[in-house]
Design an enzyme around this catalytic site. Structure first.
Site, PDB file in Angstrom:
ATOM      1  N   GLY A  70       0.826  -1.221   0.000  1.00  0.00           N
ATOM      2  CA  GLY A  70       0.000   0.000   0.000  1.00  0.00           C
ATOM      3  C   GLY A  70       0.851   1.258   0.000  1.00  0.00           C
ATOM      4  O   GLY A  70       0.638   2.153   0.818  1.00  0.00           O
TER       5      GLY A  70
ATOM      6  N   ARG B 278       0.138   5.625  -2.008  1.00  0.00           N
ATOM      7  CA  ARG B 278      -0.408   6.842  -1.387  1.00  0.00           C
ATOM      8  C   ARG B 278      -0.158   6.800   0.114  1.00  0.00           C
ATOM      9  O   ARG B 278       0.227   5.767   0.659  1.00  0.00           O
ATOM     10  CB  ARG B 278      -1.932   6.921  -1.600  1.00  0.00           C
ATOM     11  CG  ARG B 278      -2.362   7.010  -3.030  1.00  0.00           C
ATOM     12  CD  ARG B 278      -3.875   7.177  -3.171  1.00  0.00           C
ATOM     13  NE  ARG B 278      -4.617   5.952  -2.930  1.00  0.00           N
ATOM     14  CZ  ARG B 278      -5.464   5.760  -1.908  1.00  0.00           C
ATOM     15  NH1 ARG B 278      -5.674   6.720  -1.031  1.00  0.00           N
ATOM     16  NH2 ARG B 278      -6.091   4.609  -1.763  1.00  0.00           N
TER      17      ARG B 278
ATOM     18  N   VAL C 231      -3.447  -7.395  -1.145  1.00  0.00           N
ATOM     19  CA  VAL C 231      -2.910  -8.164  -0.011  1.00  0.00           C
ATOM     20  C   VAL C 231      -3.967  -9.057   0.645  1.00  0.00           C
ATOM     21  O   VAL C 231      -3.627  -9.960   1.403  1.00  0.00           O
ATOM     22  CB  VAL C 231      -2.248  -7.268   1.060  1.00  0.00           C
ATOM     23  CG1 VAL C 231      -1.064  -6.511   0.505  1.00  0.00           C
ATOM     24  CG2 VAL C 231      -3.251  -6.332   1.711  1.00  0.00           C
TER      25      VAL C 231
ATOM     26  N   ASN D  89       1.972  -2.449   5.476  1.00  0.00           N
ATOM     27  CA  ASN D  89       1.300  -1.164   5.717  1.00  0.00           C
ATOM     28  C   ASN D  89      -0.132  -1.124   5.206  1.00  0.00           C
ATOM     29  O   ASN D  89      -0.996  -0.500   5.821  1.00  0.00           O
ATOM     30  CB  ASN D  89       2.114  -0.045   5.050  1.00  0.00           C
ATOM     31  CG  ASN D  89       1.318   1.244   4.941  1.00  0.00           C
ATOM     32  OD1 ASN D  89       1.128   1.967   5.919  1.00  0.00           O
ATOM     33  ND2 ASN D  89       0.810   1.536   3.737  1.00  0.00           N
TER      34      ASN D  89
ATOM     35  N   SER E 117      -1.910   0.537  14.556  1.00  0.00           N
ATOM     36  CA  SER E 117      -2.622   1.803  14.806  1.00  0.00           C
ATOM     37  C   SER E 117      -2.798   1.987  16.314  1.00  0.00           C
ATOM     38  O   SER E 117      -2.712   1.011  17.081  1.00  0.00           O
ATOM     39  CB  SER E 117      -4.017   1.735  14.170  1.00  0.00           C
ATOM     40  OG  SER E 117      -4.806   2.839  14.552  1.00  0.00           O
TER      41      SER E 117
ATOM     42  N   TYR F  82     -12.297  -2.688  12.701  1.00  0.00           N
ATOM     43  CA  TYR F  82     -10.986  -2.067  12.468  1.00  0.00           C
ATOM     44  C   TYR F  82     -10.108  -2.230  13.721  1.00  0.00           C
ATOM     45  O   TYR F  82      -8.947  -2.640  13.635  1.00  0.00           O
ATOM     46  CB  TYR F  82     -11.172  -0.592  12.119  1.00  0.00           C
ATOM     47  CG  TYR F  82      -9.888   0.146  11.782  1.00  0.00           C
ATOM     48  CD1 TYR F  82      -9.305   0.032  10.519  1.00  0.00           C
ATOM     49  CD2 TYR F  82      -9.268   0.981  12.708  1.00  0.00           C
ATOM     50  CE1 TYR F  82      -8.130   0.720  10.202  1.00  0.00           C
ATOM     51  CE2 TYR F  82      -8.098   1.675  12.404  1.00  0.00           C
ATOM     52  CZ  TYR F  82      -7.538   1.531  11.148  1.00  0.00           C
ATOM     53  OH  TYR F  82      -6.371   2.216  10.832  1.00  0.00           O
TER      54      TYR F  82
ATOM     55  N   LYS G  78      -6.523  -4.425  14.191  1.00  0.00           N
ATOM     56  CA  LYS G  78      -5.254  -3.818  14.616  1.00  0.00           C
ATOM     57  C   LYS G  78      -4.727  -4.483  15.887  1.00  0.00           C
ATOM     58  O   LYS G  78      -3.520  -4.673  16.053  1.00  0.00           O
ATOM     59  CB  LYS G  78      -5.430  -2.308  14.805  1.00  0.00           C
ATOM     60  CG  LYS G  78      -5.769  -1.563  13.505  1.00  0.00           C
ATOM     61  CD  LYS G  78      -4.671  -1.726  12.457  1.00  0.00           C
ATOM     62  CE  LYS G  78      -4.931  -0.939  11.187  1.00  0.00           C
ATOM     63  NZ  LYS G  78      -3.884  -1.095  10.165  1.00  0.00           N
TER      64      LYS G  78
ATOM     65  N   ILE H  31      -2.915  10.504  11.388  1.00  0.00           N
ATOM     66  CA  ILE H  31      -1.996  10.876  10.317  1.00  0.00           C
ATOM     67  C   ILE H  31      -2.797  11.426   9.132  1.00  0.00           C
ATOM     68  O   ILE H  31      -3.841  10.861   8.764  1.00  0.00           O
ATOM     69  CB  ILE H  31      -1.161   9.649   9.844  1.00  0.00           C
ATOM     70  CG1 ILE H  31      -0.577   8.869  11.044  1.00  0.00           C
ATOM     71  CG2 ILE H  31      -0.067  10.091   8.866  1.00  0.00           C
ATOM     72  CD1 ILE H  31       0.456   9.591  11.863  1.00  0.00           C
TER      73      ILE H  31
END
Ligand code: NAP
Length: 255
Positions: free
Chosen positions: A8, A11, A60, A86, A146, A159, A163, A192
């Protein structure tokens, strides 16, 4: 020249990591899924540091795509010194924990956890072979998780779970690969500035201004890139299975 795969990396944080590693003298395999133009632009920018950059389309989430990514890197560069896991996605819809659907759970877990798990397994086996053959001296694996590994968000439970799973994945592979002198460490980015956080920019602008993080600014992709370079350069070679926060101090419990 040491070679890194950054998943990834067309970007956002991945691109920041690729740029920082290139500036530190790594050849880079740029990986993307959909946006080839962004990957080409990233590769052009990365090569301006005087290193080689190739691009590889691989999802992935698909185990076979992950294997192809590693194989194509070995074909192109002849070595693999660093894998940076990533690539990751947020849920398409932020749904309350009491309403969330299995489809979103499966998609997020497959991309953020199952994919990196089997990619790491495959890359680690290749790294062991490369070390045994004397092609590379050191190998390292970095996992981008994260602050959601330890912070609840009740509108994106899948999510957070993915993580947290990456934290255990980091420790498992760190334990298993130590005998092969391969370190595995986790970086926990804070908030970020990337396309992923763009939809919630106003909310986070306010939270940061109001003091959510002791360091009152957005993190930038190169903040994560610098931490990866520290690992890639061997500055943390007696550290493995560690979770390193790069979050402006978000993780500090404050009163
Ligand atoms: P982003 O701006 O959305 O960029 C995502 C990158 O990953 C793109 O290059 C995208 O390529 C690629 N990608 C997405 N799904 C992929 C897949 N299945 N296979 C291969 N590549 C894929 O995201 P980001 O903010 O940079 O986040 C990067 C990582 O950091 C994620 O794991 C995220 O969870 C984590 N993170 C982000 C933040 C934050 O505040 N931004 C904070 C903590 C952790 P295409 O354009 O081709 O799809």
């Amino acid at each position: 020249m040491p070679t890194a795969i950054v998943t990834g990396s067309s970007r956002g944080i991945g691109r920041g990591i690729a740029e920082s590693l290139a500036a530190a003298g790594h050849d880079i395999m740029i990986n993307y899924t959909r946006n080839e133009d962004a990957a080409k632009e990233a590769a052009e920018s990365v090569s301006s540091h005087g290193v080689r950059a190739e691009i590889c389309q691989a999802n992935v989430t698909e185990t076979q795509d992950g294997r192809n990514l590693v194989d194509k890197t070995l074909e192109a560069f002849g070595r693999l010194d660093l894998l940076v896991n990533n690539a990751g996605i947020a849920p398409r819809v932020r749904a309350d924990l009491l309403d969330a659907e299995t489809q979103s759970y499966d998609e997020v877990m497959a991309t953020n956890l199952r994919g990196p798990y089997f990619l790491t397994q495959y890359a680690a086996n290749k790294m062991i072979d490369l070390k045994t053959a004397g092609t590379i001296e050191a190998a390292r694996i970095v996992v981008i998780s994260s602050i959601s590994a330890f912070t609840t968000s009740i509108n994106r439970g899948e999510y957070c779970l993915s993580k947290t799973g990456l934290s255990m994945m980091t420790q498992l592979f760190a334990d298993r690969l130590a005998e092969h002198d391969i370190t595995v460490n986790e970086i926990q980015p804070g908030i970020i500035q990337t396309d992923m956080t763009d939809p919630v920019k106003d909310k986070y602008d306010k939270l940061i201004t109001d003091g959510l993080t002791p360091i009152r600014r957005w993190g930038q992709p190169d903040d994560i890139g610098k931490a990866v370079v520290a690992i890639a350069s061997g500055l943390l070679d007696f550290t493995t299975g560690a979770a390193i926060p790069v979050d402006g101090g978000f993780h500090i419990r404050r009163l």
